[in-house]
Design an enzyme around this catalytic site. Structure first.
Site, short mmCIF file in Angstrom:
data_model
loop_
_atom_site.label_atom_id
_atom_site.label_comp_id
_atom_site.label_asym_id
_atom_site.label_seq_id
_atom_site.Cartn_x
_atom_site.Cartn_y
_atom_site.Cartn_z
N GLY A 248 0.67 -1.30 -0.01
CA GLY A 248 0.06 0.13 0.09
C GLY A 248 0.60 1.46 0.14
CE1 TYR A 334 -9.34 1.32 -9.79
CE2 TYR A 334 -6.92 1.56 -11.02
CZ TYR A 334 -7.86 0.84 -10.19
OH TYR A 334 -7.58 -0.56 -10.19
CB CYS A 361 -13.49 1.61 -30.82
SG CYS A 361 -12.87 1.89 -32.31
C1 LIG Z 1 -2.75 -4.89 -3.97
C2 LIG Z 1 -2.39 -5.67 -2.52
C3 LIG Z 1 -1.22 -5.35 -2.39
C4 LIG Z 1 0.07 -4.64 -3.08
O1 LIG Z 1 -0.60 -3.28 -3.06
P1 LIG Z 1 0.42 -2.23 -3.46
O2 LIG Z 1 -0.47 -0.87 -3.21
O3 LIG Z 1 0.78 -2.09 -4.80
O4 LIG Z 1 1.70 -1.81 -2.65
C5 LIG Z 1 -0.38 -6.43 -1.28
N1 LIG Z 1 -1.33 -7.15 -0.69
C6 LIG Z 1 -2.43 -7.47 -1.13
C7 LIG Z 1 -3.25 -8.32 -0.50
C8 LIG Z 1 -3.04 -6.68 -2.16
O5 LIG Z 1 -4.38 -6.72 -2.59
#
Ligand SMILES: *Cc1c(COP(=O)(O)O)cnc(C)c1O
Length: 431
Positions: A248, A334, A361
């Site tokens: 994240g 998004y 398209c």
């Molecule tokens: C999407 C996701 C990640 C990676 O998220 P990033 O924002 O790319 O770091 C890691 N673990 C899980 C379970 C995810 O769904």
């Protein structure tokens, strides 16, 4: 420039990792994904360093495959000591084919088909993160039939509002992922899991969202999860040894973005873990992290050829390119923002504001709107920056466009790591 690996050479061309992007476009064609291997490796090392400095190395970084899955990437992250998180049989297959050791792989998914669970069990994936009660039951049956006991974690919704885009927020109670904490569902799931003879519950997992720019939501998630682990110890008498805090950390997509560096985020999380464990007299768990975007996002860019420029008086100017939502659907999905540069005019000021349109398209097939750009002309090379994550991995054959080639640059030299699809590839499964 957006990231330190981007420079401008004497010819006024944009360079990534020392390679001239205009020359790359000429040699490999467009659209073209270009990744900087040194930056990927530096990011891997950055994560490893914090775990080693702050936590005695008691952790595993699993690269989140969904950000970018191809064999060479697994080889790179594996050689840096990382594992991988996979979320499908296809990602698992690719990781194993690349030689990633199965014990360093974490298997995810809120709706894993039996065949994928079987594949994970057969290959001895290190940890399977279970999402719901029926899955526990199915996995136990598969493990039993295979004569194995499998390590599992449970995916928990800690209910953290990570202040991110609604479409990518997953920590809330209204989410299709995992067991809710507030309702007691999580505790009940731990009880259920510990009754299955072929499942070995090693810990809990949470992932609070993506492109998170602050440290606090992460630290709070760690506190909440450790609180739950403490409740589990008190109420069920089980002390879980592992905590997986997901991915994240956000990256810089535009000049205005100012994310906390991932090193600061991981440090804050580990401090929260240590403090909470001390306060609860809970043994410090082995930690796992699953960064995707923060490892590859800033390390990549996409090159296009400008096909036309369309000026609509008093409305807007379109710059039309030879790719679009088929290689980068993120604006269509998004309204994600990017910076763009005319690679062969990178030294000139971005004096115009344009809408960059793709070739598909769909009116919504845009790379972005209201983007500052050098005056673009036919045959110019357009570079869209920070496309290393969730671009190639989300690419499609919409309009039967062949998926673009991906090249890896290292110290100025480029090599193809994913070939451009051919028309024959596109019709391969048609009867
Ligand atoms: C999407 C996701 C990640 C990676 O998220 P990033 O924002 O790319 O770091 C890691 N673990 C899980 C379970 C995810 O769904």
């Amino acid at each position: 420039m957006l990231t330190p690996n981007l420079t401008i050479n004497a010819a006024g061309h944009l360079c990534i990792g020392g390679a001239d992007t205009v020359a790359l476009a000429k040699t490999h064609g467009t659209p073209l994904y270009v990744m900087d291997e040194n930056m990927i490796r530096e990011n891997c090392r950055g994560f490893e360093r914090v775990i080693s400095e702050e936590y005695g190395g008691r952790g595993l970084i699993c690269f989140a495959s969904k950000a970018l899955s191809c064999k060479e990437l697994y080889r790179i992250v594996d050689s840096e000591g990382l594992g991988a998180d996979v979320v499908s049989g296809g990602e698992l297959y690719t990781a194993l084919k690349a030689g990633m050791p199965a014990e360093k792989i974490v298997m995810h998914g809120n709706s894993k088909p039996n065949a994928e669970l079987q594949m994970a069990v057969t290959h001895g994936v290190g940890r399977i993160v279970c999402d719901n009660l029926p899955e526990l039951d199915r996995l136990n049956r598969i493990a039993e039939a295979s004569g194995k006991t499998v390590n599992i974690m449970l995916r928990i919704k800690p209910g953290i509002d990570a202040h991110t885009h609604d479409f990518v927020k997953t920590g809330q109670i209204d989410s299709k992922f995992g067991f809710a904490l507030e309702t007691g569902e999580a505790l009940a799931a731990v009880k259920a899991a510990s009754l299955y003879p072929n499942l070995n519950l090693v810990g809990l997992h949470c992932h609070i969202g993506s492109q998170i720019l602050e440290t606090e939501p992460f630290a709070e998630a760690a506190r909440v999860m450790l609180g739950l682990m403490n409740d589990i110890r008190t109420e069920i008498g089980v002390t879980l040894p592992e905590l997986n805090l997901g991915g994240g950390p956000g990256i810089r997509y535009t000049e205005e973005d100012d994310p906390k560096p991932f090193s600061e985020i991981v440090r804050a999380i580990l401090n929260a873990v240590k403090e909470t464990c001390a306060a609860l007299s809970f043994p410090e768990p082995f930690v796992l992290f699953e960064p995707g975007r923060s490892i590859v996002g800033g390390a990549g860019l996409t090159l296009y050829t400008v096909m036309a420029r369309k000026q609509i008086p008093d409305i807007r100017t379109y710059v039309l390119v030879d790719g679009g939502m088929c290689d980068n659907p993120r604006y269509a999905l998004y309204h994600s923002r990017y910076e763009a540069v005319i690679a062969n005019k990178a030294g000139e000021p971005r004096s115009e504001r344009v809408t960059i349109g793709g070739k598909c398209c769909e009116s919504g097939d845009l790379v972005g709107e209201d983007m500052p750009l050098q005056p673009a002309a036919e045959d110019d090379i357009l570079a869209v920056l920070a496309t290393g994550a969730y671009n190639y991995s989300m690419a499609s054959n919409y309009n039967r466009n062949p998926r673009a080639e991906l090249v890896m640059v290292r110290d100025g030299a480029a090599r193809t790591v994913v070939k451009r699809e051919t028309y024959e590839d596109i019709v391969r499964n048609d009867i």
